[in-house]
Motif scaffolding. Structure first.
Motif, mmCIF file in Angstrom:
data_model
loop_
_atom_site.group_PDB
_atom_site.id
_atom_site.type_symbol
_atom_site.label_atom_id
_atom_site.label_comp_id
_atom_site.label_asym_id
_atom_site.label_seq_id
_atom_site.Cartn_x
_atom_site.Cartn_y
_atom_site.Cartn_z
ATOM 1 N N GLY A 4 12.556 20.183 -1.534
ATOM 2 C CA GLY A 4 11.551 21.223 -1.644
ATOM 3 C C GLY A 4 10.173 20.725 -1.259
ATOM 4 N N MET A 5 9.146 21.449 -1.711
ATOM 5 C CA MET A 5 7.787 21.152 -1.253
ATOM 6 C C MET A 5 7.325 19.759 -1.670
ATOM 7 N N ILE A 6 7.687 19.300 -2.873
ATOM 8 C CA ILE A 6 7.222 17.992 -3.297
ATOM 9 C C ILE A 6 8.065 16.887 -2.675
ATOM 10 N N GLY A 7 9.330 17.178 -2.342
ATOM 11 C CA GLY A 7 10.134 16.210 -1.608
ATOM 12 C C GLY A 7 9.501 15.883 -0.266
ATOM 13 N N ALA A 8 8.880 16.881 0.348
ATOM 14 C CA ALA A 8 8.190 16.656 1.622
ATOM 15 C C ALA A 8 7.000 15.723 1.453
ATOM 16 N N ALA A 9 6.298 15.805 0.311
ATOM 17 C CA ALA A 9 5.179 14.899 0.061
ATOM 18 C C ALA A 9 5.666 13.458 -0.038
ATOM 19 N N HIS A 10 6.804 13.255 -0.705
ATOM 20 C CA HIS A 10 7.396 11.914 -0.765
ATOM 21 C C HIS A 10 7.758 11.430 0.633
ATOM 22 N N ALA A 11 8.417 12.293 1.405
ATOM 23 C CA ALA A 11 8.850 11.910 2.752
ATOM 24 C C ALA A 11 7.652 11.530 3.620
ATOM 25 N N PHE A 12 6.586 12.300 3.537
ATOM 26 C CA PHE A 12 5.373 12.022 4.300
ATOM 27 C C PHE A 12 4.805 10.654 3.924
ATOM 28 N N GLY A 13 4.787 10.358 2.626
ATOM 29 C CA GLY A 13 4.264 9.078 2.173
ATOM 30 C C GLY A 13 5.085 7.903 2.660
ATOM 31 N N TYR A 14 6.407 8.018 2.562
ATOM 32 C CA TYR A 14 7.267 6.930 3.033
ATOM 33 C C TYR A 14 7.095 6.706 4.534
ATOM 34 N N ARG A 15 7.099 7.787 5.296
ATOM 35 C CA ARG A 15 6.997 7.634 6.743
ATOM 36 C C ARG A 15 5.688 6.955 7.137
ATOM 37 N N ASN A 16 4.596 7.331 6.482
ATOM 38 C CA ASN A 16 3.290 6.794 6.858
ATOM 39 C C ASN A 16 3.103 5.333 6.469
ATOM 40 N N HIS A 17 3.845 4.857 5.458
ATOM 41 C CA HIS A 17 3.635 3.489 4.983
ATOM 42 C C HIS A 17 4.808 2.553 5.277
ATOM 43 N N LEU A 18 5.829 3.088 5.896
ATOM 44 C CA LEU A 18 7.047 2.305 6.139
ATOM 45 C C LEU A 18 6.767 1.021 6.914
ATOM 46 N N SER A 19 6.020 1.121 7.999
ATOM 47 C CA SER A 19 5.821 -0.032 8.883
ATOM 48 C C SER A 19 5.051 -1.158 8.211
ATOM 49 N N LYS A 20 4.270 -0.853 7.173
ATOM 50 C CA LYS A 20 3.482 -1.888 6.500
ATOM 51 C C LYS A 20 4.368 -2.877 5.745
ATOM 52 N N PHE A 21 5.625 -2.503 5.519
ATOM 53 C CA PHE A 21 6.511 -3.350 4.716
ATOM 54 C C PHE A 21 7.667 -3.923 5.533
ATOM 55 N N ALA A 22 7.534 -3.853 6.859
ATOM 56 C CA ALA A 22 8.623 -4.293 7.736
ATOM 57 C C ALA A 22 9.003 -5.748 7.494
ATOM 58 N N SER A 23 8.012 -6.613 7.270
ATOM 59 C CA SER A 23 8.315 -8.033 7.083
ATOM 60 C C SER A 23 8.637 -8.373 5.631
ATOM 61 N N ARG A 24 8.117 -7.599 4.710
ATOM 62 C CA ARG A 24 8.301 -7.905 3.287
ATOM 63 C C ARG A 24 9.534 -7.242 2.696
ATOM 64 N N LEU A 25 9.945 -6.129 3.258
ATOM 65 C CA LEU A 25 11.175 -5.448 2.843
ATOM 66 C C LEU A 25 12.014 -5.198 4.090
#
Length: 391
Positions: free
Chosen positions: A11-32
């Motif tokens: 739903g609408m709040i699931g989209a907020a989670h998805a947006f957050g993960y997508r925007n910050h995913l690359s910052k953790f490429a080496s650590r996770l």
């Protein structure tokens, strides 16, 4: 553990989670290593597919239990209706998954206590979504209070006012049933205001009194499926509303400060607004999400008409310099970006192998304890001591 990410609830709040993960995913490429957007779970296949396609998740499933049991998924966001939070978080913790649960953590303090105890005995990172703590202005005011710049805190006015349920033609849903949603505006959005009050002023010791109102006493059922607060064709069948549209309370804090709290889901013209004013012996600070990129402060000058000064976001503001792509004075910070700060903190805690510091399961429990006391005060008409579980 696998570093696949799963969102349960599209739903609408699931989209907020998805947006957050997508925007910050690359910052953790080496650590996770291997961190990826894996699955979205929702019984509404169309909704799940739309969310997955919009944000780049690999696949969809119909049942949240499939995400919890998936060995490729180690990180889960719970964005389900309120009455499903406890079951999903319990299952995720039992499966050894890192879990970020939407507010409210549970429908009652007793349920929240169960999750807290389970999370305490687990080695995973478990958190509650209290994203408003991440607004730069809110964090900066909290830091000033901690540093004594406002002096001794005397009182706080804190409100969360929304318009989403003001239309009587909005269809009936689980949100308007106390056995599934718990309290209404109090739990659904008042949770954020109570957490903000705690974040700024410390623990609440007593609810001196509370009053509630149900202003729209029944609603029509939808004639078709609906999501969030969408308006759809209505059937001719009505159902009663048995939880609050408006709740207000007088609070006492451990520090001796007092608080006025109010929340409404039928506040015409307010949109989705968290606001507060904190009064100290040296200064007053005030903030509203309607002007999310600034706060105001009045430092006592003895004139009898102490003016307020407006302080805008700037590179030194909390989260601004390190998190925004354009960290310059006055650059706007929106809801989605602040929500992303919460996701970033969650992933950072996982990467560092430690508990999250803001928005813990304990924070979810403490908020639930205050909410229980407010509801009890509204029900019995008298003061109620906040019963805090030992930790």
């Amino acid at each position: 553990m696998s570093n696949g990410i799963g969102i349960v609830g599209a739903g609408m709040i699931g989209a907020a989670h998805a947006f957050g993960y997508r925007n910050h995913l690359s910052k953790f490429a080496s650590r996770l290593p291997g961190l990826n957007l894996t699955a979205v779970a929702d019984p509404n296949a169309t909704l799940a597919r739309q969310l997955a396609q919009s944000f780049g998740f690999s696949r969809t499933v119909s049942d949240w239990r499939e995400v919890v049991s998936d060995p490729e998924i180690g990180v889960i966001s719970v964005a389900l209706p309120n009455f499903l939070h406890v079951d999903a978080v319990e299952a995720a913790l039992a499966a050894g998954k890192h879990v970020l649960c939407e507010k409210p953590l549970a429908l009652s303090a007793s349920q929240a206590r169960r999750l807290y105890e389970q999370g305490k005995s687990s080695s995973v990172c478990a958190a509650t979504v209290f994203n408003y703590r991440r607004i730069p202005a809110v964090t900066e005011i909290r830091n000033m209070i901690s540093a004594g710049e406002l002096g001794e805190i005397v009182n706080i006015l804190v409100q969360f006012q929304c318009e989403y349920a003001a239309d009587p033609q909005l269809p009936h849903s689980w949100r308007y049933e106390r056995n599934r949603a718990g309290p209404g505006a109090l739990l659904d959005i008042g949770t954020h205001a109570i957490d903000t009050a705690r974040f700024l002023c410390g623990e609440v010791s007593e609810v001196a009194g509370a009053v509630s109102t149900i202003s729209i006493k029944e609603r029509f059922l939808a004639a078709c499926s609906t999501v969030g607060h969408n308006r759809v064709e209505l059937s001719s069948e009505r159902r009663p509303v048995d939880n609050d549209d408006v709740m207000s309370a007088l609070l006492r804090f451990d520090s001796g400060a007092q608080g006025l709290f109010s929340t409404s889901r039928v506040a015409i013209g307010m949109g989705n607004t968290l606001s507060f004013e904190v009064f100290g012996t040296k200064a007053t600070a005030r903030f509203s999400t309607q002007s999310i990129n600034q706060y105001q402060i009045a430092r006592f000058d003895g004139s009898g008409q102490t003016p307020f000064a407006t302080v805008f976001n700037r590179p030194s503001s909390p989260n601004v310099g390190s998190m925004l792509p354009v960290p310059f004075d006055g650059v706007a910070v929106g809801y989605a970006e602040v929500f992303g700060f919460m996701i970033h903190d969650f992933l950072n805690a996982i990467a560092e192998g430690r508990p999250i510091s803001d928005g813990t399961l304990l924070d979810g429990l403490r908020a639930a304890e205050v909410l229980d006391a407010i509801q009890a005060s509204a029900d019995n008409g008298g003061p109620v001591t906040v019963e805090r579980s030992p930790v």
